[in-house]
Design a protein around this motif. Structure first.
Motif, PDB file in Angstrom:
ATOM      1  N   GLN A 141      56.260  65.352  24.666  1.00 36.22           N
ATOM      2  CA  GLN A 141      57.317  65.698  23.972  1.00 36.22           C
ATOM      3  C   GLN A 141      56.878  67.071  23.273  1.00 36.22           C
ATOM      4  N   GLY A 142      55.721  67.229  23.249  1.00 36.77           N
ATOM      5  CA  GLY A 142      54.972  68.725  22.889  1.00 36.77           C
ATOM      6  C   GLY A 142      54.551  68.467  21.113  1.00 36.77           C
ATOM      7  N   GLN A 143      54.731  67.421  20.760  1.00 35.72           N
ATOM      8  CA  GLN A 143      53.930  67.202  19.229  1.00 35.72           C
ATOM      9  C   GLN A 143      52.570  67.074  19.560  1.00 35.72           C
ATOM     10  N   GLN A 144      51.905  67.827  18.371  1.00 32.30           N
ATOM     11  CA  GLN A 144      50.417  67.840  18.273  1.00 32.30           C
ATOM     12  C   GLN A 144      50.169  67.371  16.611  1.00 32.30           C
ATOM     13  N   THR A 145      49.451  66.247  16.611  1.00 33.13           N
ATOM     14  CA  THR A 145      49.179  65.768  15.311  1.00 33.13           C
ATOM     15  C   THR A 145      47.720  65.525  15.151  1.00 33.13           C
ATOM     16  N   GLU A 146      47.303  66.188  14.091  1.00 31.98           N
ATOM     17  CA  GLU A 146      45.851  66.162  13.756  1.00 31.98           C
ATOM     18  C   GLU A 146      45.476  64.881  13.070  1.00 31.98           C
ATOM     19  N   LEU A 147      44.522  64.114  13.818  1.00 32.93           N
ATOM     20  CA  LEU A 147      44.268  62.597  13.322  1.00 32.93           C
ATOM     21  C   LEU A 147      42.861  62.380  12.422  1.00 32.93           C
ATOM     22  N   LEU A 148      42.001  63.546  12.771  1.00 32.17           N
ATOM     23  CA  LEU A 148      40.683  63.677  12.150  1.00 32.17           C
ATOM     24  C   LEU A 148      40.060  64.640  12.001  1.00 32.17           C
ATOM     25  N   LYS A 149      39.340  64.995  11.055  1.00 35.20           N
ATOM     26  CA  LYS A 149      38.587  66.245  11.095  1.00 35.20           C
ATOM     27  C   LYS A 149      37.232  66.081  10.572  1.00 35.20           C
ATOM     28  N   THR A 150      36.130  66.352  11.475  1.00 34.75           N
ATOM     29  CA  THR A 150      34.847  66.103  10.965  1.00 34.75           C
ATOM     30  C   THR A 150      33.872  66.960  11.179  1.00 34.75           C
ATOM     31  N   SER A 151      32.723  66.862  10.620  1.00 35.07           N
ATOM     32  CA  SER A 151      31.481  67.680  10.863  1.00 35.07           C
ATOM     33  C   SER A 151      30.717  66.945  12.019  1.00 35.07           C
ATOM     34  N   GLY A 152      30.714  65.663  12.070  1.00 35.86           N
ATOM     35  CA  GLY A 152      30.118  64.773  13.361  1.00 35.86           C
ATOM     36  C   GLY A 152      30.719  65.143  14.430  1.00 35.86           C
ATOM     37  N   SER A 153      30.608  64.121  15.546  1.00 34.88           N
ATOM     38  CA  SER A 153      31.101  64.198  16.938  1.00 34.88           C
ATOM     39  C   SER A 153      32.045  63.038  16.866  1.00 34.88           C
ATOM     40  N   ILE A 154      32.880  63.479  17.923  1.00 36.21           N
ATOM     41  CA  ILE A 154      34.060  62.513  18.249  1.00 36.21           C
ATOM     42  C   ILE A 154      33.634  62.198  19.691  1.00 36.21           C
ATOM     43  N   LEU A 155      33.153  61.149  19.914  1.00 36.31           N
ATOM     44  CA  LEU A 155      32.403  60.636  21.162  1.00 36.31           C
ATOM     45  C   LEU A 155      33.650  59.858  22.128  1.00 36.31           C
ATOM     46  N   ARG A 156      34.294  59.143  21.539  1.00 35.53           N
ATOM     47  CA  ARG A 156      35.287  58.372  22.678  1.00 35.53           C
ATOM     48  C   ARG A 156      36.532  58.185  21.491  1.00 35.53           C
ATOM     49  N   ALA A 157      37.862  57.993  22.207  1.00 37.53           N
ATOM     50  CA  ALA A 157      39.150  57.733  21.573  1.00 37.53           C
ATOM     51  C   ALA A 157      39.797  57.075  22.538  1.00 37.53           C
ATOM     52  N   THR A 158      40.213  55.919  22.402  1.00 36.37           N
ATOM     53  CA  THR A 158      40.856  55.134  23.323  1.00 36.37           C
ATOM     54  C   THR A 158      42.095  54.382  22.875  1.00 36.37           C
ATOM     55  N   PHE A 159      43.392  54.543  23.445  1.00 42.52           N
ATOM     56  CA  PHE A 159      44.568  53.997  23.058  1.00 42.52           C
ATOM     57  C   PHE A 159      44.260  52.420  23.291  1.00 42.52           C
ATOM     58  N   ASP A 160      45.028  51.681  22.258  1.00 42.47           N
ATOM     59  CA  ASP A 160      45.186  50.168  22.332  1.00 42.47           C
ATOM     60  C   ASP A 160      46.482  50.128  23.409  1.00 42.47           C
ATOM     61  N   PRO A 161      46.586  48.619  23.777  1.00 46.31           N
ATOM     62  CA  PRO A 161      47.600  48.468  24.644  1.00 46.31           C
ATOM     63  C   PRO A 161      49.050  48.846  24.335  1.00 46.31           C
ATOM     64  N   LYS A 162      49.299  48.618  23.103  1.00 45.36           N
ATOM     65  CA  LYS A 162      50.595  48.946  22.328  1.00 45.36           C
ATOM     66  C   LYS A 162      50.796  50.331  21.756  1.00 45.36           C
ATOM     67  N   LYS A 163      49.734  51.175  22.083  1.00 44.31           N
ATOM     68  CA  LYS A 163      49.517  52.560  21.544  1.00 44.31           C
ATOM     69  C   LYS A 163      50.017  52.671  19.875  1.00 44.31           C
ATOM     70  N   GLN A 164      49.566  51.866  19.257  1.00 43.99           N
ATOM     71  CA  GLN A 164      49.615  51.812  17.799  1.00 43.99           C
ATOM     72  C   GLN A 164      48.276  52.143  17.076  1.00 43.99           C
ATOM     73  N   PHE A 165      47.164  52.077  17.880  1.00 44.72           N
ATOM     74  CA  PHE A 165      46.054  52.570  17.205  1.00 44.72           C
ATOM     75  C   PHE A 165      45.047  53.288  18.372  1.00 44.72           C
ATOM     76  N   LEU A 166      43.996  53.932  17.683  1.00 45.03           N
ATOM     77  CA  LEU A 166      43.008  54.430  18.395  1.00 45.03           C
ATOM     78  C   LEU A 166      41.931  53.815  18.165  1.00 45.03           C
ATOM     79  N   TYR A 167      41.006  53.511  19.182  1.00 44.94           N
ATOM     80  CA  TYR A 167      39.510  53.149  18.876  1.00 44.94           C
ATOM     81  C   TYR A 167      38.714  54.179  19.090  1.00 44.94           C
ATOM     82  N   CYS A 168      37.843  54.382  18.100  1.00 47.39           N
ATOM     83  CA  CYS A 168      37.196  55.526  18.304  1.00 47.39           C
ATOM     84  C   CYS A 168      35.675  55.266  18.131  1.00 47.39           C
ATOM     85  N   LEU A 169      34.775  56.078  18.770  1.00 45.22           N
ATOM     86  CA  LEU A 169      33.121  56.332  18.665  1.00 45.22           C
ATOM     87  C   LEU A 169      33.044  57.477  17.904  1.00 45.22           C
ATOM     88  N   LEU A 170      32.688  57.532  16.597  1.00 43.26           N
ATOM     89  CA  LEU A 170      32.405  58.739  15.914  1.00 43.26           C
ATOM     90  C   LEU A 170      31.079  58.747  15.345  1.00 43.26           C
TER      91      LEU A 170
END
Length: 486
Positions: free
Chosen positions: A355-384
């Motif tokens: 729908q064109g929505q862009q939401t900033e979820l996280l800002k970091t000085s490190g790295s964002i290596l993985r971000a995976t949606f859970d089956p219900k699209k309620q959470f992101l599981y991340c490797l940071l």
């Protein structure tokens, strides 16, 4: 002149008379057929996360509120019912746990009465079964005879299988949608020992049965059957991706000789067709979108979404100038996670919807290596990673979740000081699988390599359960780049 009646005529007249009497009796006595379930769309099928509803078809219009009251699934599988005519749909509202056999039962339900003077009939009791796919994952071995080979670990069957031969060193792989095959790139071991990595593309069977609801016939092949998909004679294979429905492969290749030596180009290989150059498509990091018909690729100062079907003059479907990389997609294609590289050298993780929505979820000085949606699209599981406070620049990895409604980050697990880590979320959301590689010393390089290109001496595999109160990681062996089968 008399009409002569032959014996065959007498037989025909007698049969017609008997049939006429029987039809009359049926009409006078009413409809005696018992209501039954004519078809169950998941009967004896292997069901995955993409299968979200089953259908029961009846030979009569049923008392649907009574059906809803009496329909049982064992074990329980939450869902909601809807009906139209003589068909009932049961749509799941929670992720289906893998490695489970389910029973569907229905009895003590009447059909809808045809008239007040006719007693509705009770249906014949129904019982059906289906299974969710086995809980299984694949990884690249690192020790002994497993080094550089694809290994399948089936948790449901408690079975471990080496899939690829000893003379190939696997560098990357992608499972096909039913988990019955794996696409992988590999180089001959003799070339690797000489320091050369020049892979070909292959497929290998896993031995798992693919019997999804959308296929009438399923065949189960033994594990380890290998087929070459793409050679490396003129081009070096650099990177590839497999469409979500398995219908095509997109490959990034570099010319190995001639006037265009080293020139990088993108190609697609549709199933059953010859490889095709993607004209006028240039860029870096790419992924095939969930619709399997478009490509998201980094181009210049942004991300372009390009059609994979149509003429070469087709314009990009969309261009997102803010972002430099796409990390992942929601299964239904309604959202994606994208990476923005900020002028102050930080990185931002964004949720971008159709729908064109862009939401900033996280800002970091490190790295964002993985971000995976859970089956219900309620959470992101991340490797940071987090940059340690000190004179030396060190990135320390950790696992975290991000609530997509509140943008709140919750740290799950701190990992040792080892940046070469990969993470995968089980398709049913039940567990995280990750590795922790130990790099080889420069004087003793090993064959196996991490995704970052580092040679490793060994690597530990861990499972972190997410569906229990005891969320402690458990060691499950040695390997790198673990991935769950879908």
């Amino acid at each position: 002149m008399k009409h002569r009646i032959y014996p065959l005529d007498r037989i025909a007249i007698t049969v017609m008379a008997i049939l006429t009497i029987l039809i009359g009796l049926i009409i006078m006595g009413g409809d005696h057929a018992v209501p039954i379930v004519r078809d169950f769309s998941w009967q004896e099928k292997r069901v995955g996360m993409e299968d979200t509803a089953f259908i029961l078809s009846f030979n009569r219009t049923m008392d649907w509120p009574k059906v809803e009251e009496n329909l049982t699934l064992t074990p329980e599988l939450p869902g909601k019912l809807s009906w139209s005519g003589r068909r009932l749909a049961y749509t799941l509202t929670e992720p289906m746990p893998y490695g489970t056999e389910f029973k569907v039962q229905l009895s003590q339900v009447e059909e809808v009465g045809l008239s007040p003077n006719v007693q509705p009939k009770v249906m014949q009791p129904f019982a059906g079964t289906f299974r969710s796919r086995d809980r299984a994952y694949v990884y690249i071995g690192v020790n002994g005879e497993e080094s550089g080979r694809l290994i399948l670990q089936n948790l449901t069957q408690d079975q471990k299988t080496i899939l690829t031969p000893n003379d190939l060193v696997v560098t990357e792989f992608k499972p096909y949608p039913y988990g019955d095959r794996i696409l992988f790139s590999a180089t001959a071991k003799r070339l690797v020992s000489e320091g050369e990595f020049n892979p070909k593309l292959y497929t290998v069977t896993t031995g798992l049965q693919a019997n999804p609801p959308d296929l009438n016939n399923s065949s189960q092949k033994p594990p380890g059957e290998i087929e070459e998909v793409l050679d490396n004679q003129r081009y070096q294979i650099l990177k590839f991706d497999l469409a979500a429905d398995g219908s095509r492969i997109v490959v990034q290749r570099a010319l190995k000789e001639g006037a265009g030596l080293g020139q990088v180009s993108l190609w697609q290989l549709p199933t059953g067709k010859s490889i095709q150059l993607l004209e006028k498509v240039e860029g870096g990091n790419f992924l095939i979108a969930p619709d399997s018909r478009s490509l998201v690729i980094a181009q210049g100062q942004g991300l372009a979404i390009l059609p994979l079907e149509g003429s070469e003059n087709d314009q990009p479907l969309e261009f997102l100038p803010k972002f430099g990389m796409v990390l992942s997609f929601a299964r239904d294609g309604s959202a994606a996670t994208m990476l923005k590289f900020n002028p102050d050298f930080t990185k931002s993780l964004f949720l971008v919807t159709t729908q064109g929505q862009q939401t900033e979820l996280l800002k970091t000085s490190g790295s964002i290596l993985r971000a995976t949606f859970d089956p219900k699209k309620q959470f992101l599981y991340c490797l940071l990673t987090q940059v340690s406070a000190g004179e030396e620049y060190v990135e320390i990895p950790y696992l975290a979740t991000i609530d997509l409604a509140t943008q709140k980050e919750t740290r799950l697990l701190n990992l040792p000081n080892q940046r070469d880590t990969t993470m995968a979320l089980a398709p049913d959301g039940s567990a995280l699988l990750f590795d922790q590689a130990i790099e080889a010393s420069p004087n003793n390089p090993e064959i196996s390599q991490t995704n970052q290109g580092s040679s490793v001496t060994t690597s530990n595999l861990w499972i972190l359960p997410l569906d229990s109160s005891n969320q402690q990681p458990a060691s499950v062996g040695s390997g790198i780049d673990p991935q769950w089968l879908p």
